[in-house]
Design a protein around this motif. Sequence first.
Motif, PDB file in Angstrom:
ATOM      1  N   PRO A 251       0.823  -1.213   0.000  1.00 53.68           N
ATOM      2  CA  PRO A 251       0.000   0.000   0.000  1.00 53.68           C
ATOM      3  C   PRO A 251       0.858   1.265   0.000  1.00 53.68           C
ATOM      4  CG  PRO A 251      -0.649  -1.516   1.774  1.00 53.68           C
ATOM      5  CD  PRO A 251       0.651  -1.992   1.235  1.00 53.68           C
ATOM      6  N   SER A 275      -4.295   1.688   5.361  1.00 55.51           N
ATOM      7  CA  SER A 275      -4.860   1.243   4.090  1.00 55.51           C
ATOM      8  C   SER A 275      -5.955   0.212   4.317  1.00 55.51           C
ATOM      9  CB  SER A 275      -3.744   0.635   3.234  1.00 55.51           C
ATOM     10  OG  SER A 275      -4.263  -0.158   2.202  1.00 55.51           O
ATOM     11  N   ILE A 276      -6.875   0.087   3.344  1.00 53.16           N
ATOM     12  CA  ILE A 276      -7.858  -0.996   3.425  1.00 53.16           C
ATOM     13  C   ILE A 276      -7.187  -2.351   3.241  1.00 53.16           C
ATOM     14  CG2 ILE A 276      -9.766   0.441   2.634  1.00 53.16           C
ATOM     15  CD1 ILE A 276      -9.533  -1.006  -0.101  1.00 53.16           C
ATOM     16  N   ASP A 305      -5.728   2.467  -2.244  1.00 53.76           N
ATOM     17  CA  ASP A 305      -6.934   1.706  -1.926  1.00 53.76           C
ATOM     18  C   ASP A 305      -7.831   1.569  -3.154  1.00 53.76           C
ATOM     19  OD1 ASP A 305      -5.964   1.544   0.644  1.00 53.76           O
ATOM     20  OD2 ASP A 305      -7.458   2.873   1.538  1.00 53.76           O
ATOM     21  N   GLU A 309      -9.279  -1.897  -4.896  1.00 53.66           N
ATOM     22  CA  GLU A 309     -10.692  -2.157  -5.186  1.00 53.66           C
ATOM     23  C   GLU A 309     -10.890  -2.502  -6.660  1.00 53.66           C
ATOM     24  OE1 GLU A 309     -13.061   1.057  -3.748  1.00 53.66           O
ATOM     25  OE2 GLU A 309     -12.718   0.542  -1.632  1.00 53.66           O
ATOM     26  N   GLU A 324      -8.996  -7.328   0.153  1.00 54.60           N
ATOM     27  CA  GLU A 324      -8.224  -6.160  -0.251  1.00 54.60           C
ATOM     28  C   GLU A 324      -6.733  -6.464  -0.355  1.00 54.60           C
ATOM     29  OE1 GLU A 324     -11.954  -4.926   1.967  1.00 54.60           O
ATOM     30  OE2 GLU A 324     -10.335  -6.387   2.253  1.00 54.60           O
TER      31      GLU A 324
END
Length: 368
Positions: A251, A275-276, A305, A309, A324
Amino acid sequence: MTTESIVFANPHADPALVRPGAADGIRAFHRSLPDYEPTPLVDAPALARRLGVASVHVKDESSRLGMPSFKILGASWATYRTLVDRLGLDVDDVKGLPALAELLDDHTLTLVAATDGNHGRAVARMARLLGQSAHILVPQDMVAERIEAIRGEGASVTVVDGTYDEAVAASAALADESSGDHVVISDTSWEGYVAVPGWVIDGYHTIVEEVLEQLAEPPTVVVTQMGVGAFAAAMIRGFVPTGARIIGSEPTKAACVLESIRAGECVQVDGALDSIMAGLNCGTPSPLAWPDLLAGLGHVAAVTDDDAEDAMRALADVGVVSGESGAAGLAALLAHGSQLGLTGTDRVLVVSTEGATDRAAYDRIVGR
């Protein structure tokens, strides 16, 4: 520290310096575990067309030995080796997990781990299978669903007021300050603590062996997620000898490997690390994994992020349910394919390292 998705070519890469992969016996150990079978390798021609390469195969680790991620491979082998050593035995003299559980019948141990999700759950599962206890320490931003999954394995959970790195420090202190009945099973190393995280890395080599059996030809490009770098080190050790180029992905909010490679030495990144891609929110590379990361990574990508996705949706389109962190590898390719030197002859391996971590969030992201 960047907040934008970027890619960085590693000027220190030297495949000749990559250390050998795992020793014999690990795959046989994994085969002895309940419900072992190789995870699927999904042919994804739609992704190959999108990236302009010859092929893309996705190793789907959404269900591994009854767990929702690959982490059980490293946690199981490291736990096994650690406890066999603790009993003063040779690993060849203990025939699998049931035999070890019987040998531990009159012991009361607590397995300790810091985690941002899947490693801690895997350690808790091993404790339960061996009739022992587990104490798992998690960062303050851990989602409730992950905490409950760890507790569902019978472990006690402590939420540390801080990041994953602070949870690691707390786990090490717990082992140092408590009785000899606490056994730390960490996937990152620190001064004086290298054997166990080394066994974690070795345990991940089973993925390499399965992929090489499942493919007619080895991949020419392998993209690997990076938190502290244990999984990436295993992929580097396993696939560099086949001639593959290795791309690391992490990330933007926790790009500790990218910043370390820029500096030419391990550095710590600060900030929220939120981060996700929760499984990759790590501020410092593992010193044990670091030499392999420095020598074996051709490029390092930091992804947002939004990139993750996008990759989750792309994986869903080819039938792979990925969380994720699991989608972070593909995210690097989708965001930076033109800068990574991908060609029409490349055979690309992507590892989706986990399933959906929060089903409601997953359905929202992929539009279900």
